[in-house]
Design an enzyme around this catalytic site. Structure first.
Site, PDB file in Angstrom:
ATOM      1  N   GLY A 149       0.785  -1.374  -0.081  1.00  0.00           N
ATOM      2  CA  GLY A 149      -0.012  -0.171  -0.144  1.00  0.00           C
ATOM      3  C   GLY A 149       1.197   1.335  -0.159  1.00  0.00           C
ATOM      4  O   GLY A 149       0.427   2.250  -0.433  1.00  0.00           O
ATOM      5  N   ALA A 150       2.505   1.266   1.168  1.00  0.00           N
ATOM      6  CA  ALA A 150       2.913   2.668   0.865  1.00  0.00           C
ATOM      7  C   ALA A 150       3.706   2.858  -0.626  1.00  0.00           C
ATOM      8  O   ALA A 150       3.949   3.628  -1.261  1.00  0.00           O
ATOM      9  CB  ALA A 150       4.039   2.406   1.962  1.00  0.00           C
ATOM     10  N   GLU A 154     -10.848  10.691  -1.556  1.00  0.00           N
ATOM     11  CA  GLU A 154     -12.287  10.960  -1.641  1.00  0.00           C
ATOM     12  C   GLU A 154     -12.555  10.102  -0.085  1.00  0.00           C
ATOM     13  O   GLU A 154     -12.477   8.563  -0.391  1.00  0.00           O
ATOM     14  CB  GLU A 154     -12.767  10.670  -3.052  1.00  0.00           C
ATOM     15  CG  GLU A 154     -14.187  10.500  -2.340  1.00  0.00           C
ATOM     16  CD  GLU A 154     -15.497   9.129  -4.083  1.00  0.00           C
ATOM     17  OE1 GLU A 154     -16.283   9.100  -3.619  1.00  0.00           O
ATOM     18  OE2 GLU A 154     -14.449   9.545  -4.825  1.00  0.00           O
TER      19      GLU A 154
END
Length: 417
Positions: free
Chosen positions: A251-252, A274
């Site tokens: 993810g990073a 968002e």
């Protein structure tokens, strides 16, 4: 496999109700997901994983009625995500009771998975053999290695940027986005015909019989909003690392790569997200702090002098980070630069953070001043009770402690880089 919804021995239930309760199944347990690389993975329970959510398909209770031993199999080939879908069970309520209908589980699943799936193991094996022909979509923008302790070697991962003009990508994306329903609580499918969408995909390179193949790891969608007069504001909409790869740092890598991609565009104003989840906010904290820590204006000396316009300007111009996120990064990096064992330095840090957090409480105080001028005494007393200053101070302290706890986790992760 199946779990009761309520206690069938509960007083007041009729014999029929008790029996029917046995046919209620937890859909989060019944759904079996799998990413298949090798034929032996199909029957290997250790490669199976379950959804976190199924309420968007099976309702808030996440229960399917009418089956015992229910299993909803959704198996995907690791790269192209060719799909096998099958429903199996030991007993169905229709066979035991008249006038009682089981939920149409198959139709519910068919509504969210695209056509082209198979239902049999042999057909799925044939699709699996075609994985050798699968190649990632789009163009590669980043490559990185992670040491895998189980394999005893470094594994290579690649991040690609794709769009709907890539042959086969539209169909692949339809299969990929089905995972959103199981792992993002309020997920919805996007309008892929809107050309403002960007797609970023993570793949693992692996070896099968001497041939290099690719496995899908995760992806991110970003929408490019127009900002007058000539800028865009990329907004992260969806981000998912598939469960077998979670906790490994993908993810990073993905978020940092995407951020760096937009930094190179002169038309990008800043990068936002968002309705971010708590997990995404933690990830963003880490990535943005990692990016900002090398900027001159975020040096230890500058951090201890307080948040400045210089930090806002440099973060925006060099890294496309907006003021709100720059302030949060400042607070994280200042915590790292502060000796919290020193009472004076600790107090200065605490006051600096609380000065920002106190904004909503000051607004309440201004509202109280207005009420003193406008309300009758009994109305004022009622409102004053609702805006108790002592309660506000306690809430402020609680907010501060919670925030610093989050910041400490980010600082600890930065120390491991």
């Amino acid at each position: 496999m199946c779990s009761f919804s309520g206690d069938p021995e509960e007083a007041g239930l009729s014999f029929m109700e008790k029996k029917l309760a046995e046919y209620k199944c937890d859909t989060n347990e019944a759904i079996k997901l799998k990413l298949v690389r090798f034929a032996e993975d199909i029957d290997d329970d250790s490669t199976t994983f379950n959804p976190e959510f199924s309420h968007q398909i099976f309702g808030d209770d996440e229960v399917a009625f009418g089956y015992k031993g229910l299993q909803i199999l959704l198996y995907y080939s690791a790269g192209n995500l060719s799909t096998m879908f099958r429903v199996q069970y030991s007993t169905k309520v229709d066979d035991k009771f008249d006038s009682v209908q089981a939920d149409d589980v198959e139709t519910k699943i068919r509504e969210i998975i695209p056509p082209g799936f198979c239902c049999g193991k042999d057909d799925f094996m044939s699709l699996l053999e075609k994985e050798v022909n699968f190649k990632p979509f789009g163009s590669i923008i980043h490559s990185y290695n992670i040491f895998n302790e189980e394999a005893g070697e470094e594994i290579t991962y690649q991040i690609y940027k794709a769009d709907m003009t890539c042959p086969g990508f539209r169909e692949y994306h339809e299969r990929l986005q089905t995972f959103l329903m199981w792992f993002i609580e309020m997920a919805s499918y996007i309008d892929v015909d809107d050309e403002r969408w960007d797609y970023f995909l993570v793949f693992e390179k692996y070896n099968k019989d001497g041939t290099t193949l690719f496995a899908t790891v995760g992806y991110m969608t970003v929408y490019n909003y127009y900002v007058y007069p000539d800028k865009t504001r990329p907004r992260v909409s969806q981000m998912l690392v598939l469960p077998p790869f979670q906790g490994e740092g993908h993810g990073a890598q993905l978020l940092e790569t995407v951020h760096r991609y937009y930094v190179t565009s002169p038309n990008t104003l800043d990068v936002t997200a968002e309705d971010p989840s708590e997990n995404f906010v933690r990830l963003r904290d880490f990535v943005l702090a990692k990016l900002c820590q090398n900027l001159p204006c975020f040096s230890s000396e500058k951090l201890l002098e307080g948040f400045s316009q210089e930090m806002v300007t440099e973060a925006q111009q060099k890294l496309k980070i907006n003021k709100q996120h720059a302030r949060r990064v400042y607070e994280i990096l200042r915590l790292r630069a502060t000796d919290m064992g020193d009472p004076e330095k600790s107090r200065a840090y605490r006051l600096d953070i609380k000065k920002r957090l106190v904004g909503p409480y000051k607004k309440n105080q201004r509202e109280m001043a207005k009420m003193r001028r406008c309300l009758k005494p009994e109305e004022l007393t009622n409102q004053m009770n609702q805006i108790d200053l002592k309660t506000q101070h306690e809430q402020l302290e609680e907010s501060y402690q919670e925030l610093v706890g989050e910041y400490r986790r980010t600082v600890e992760r930065l120390a491991q880089v």
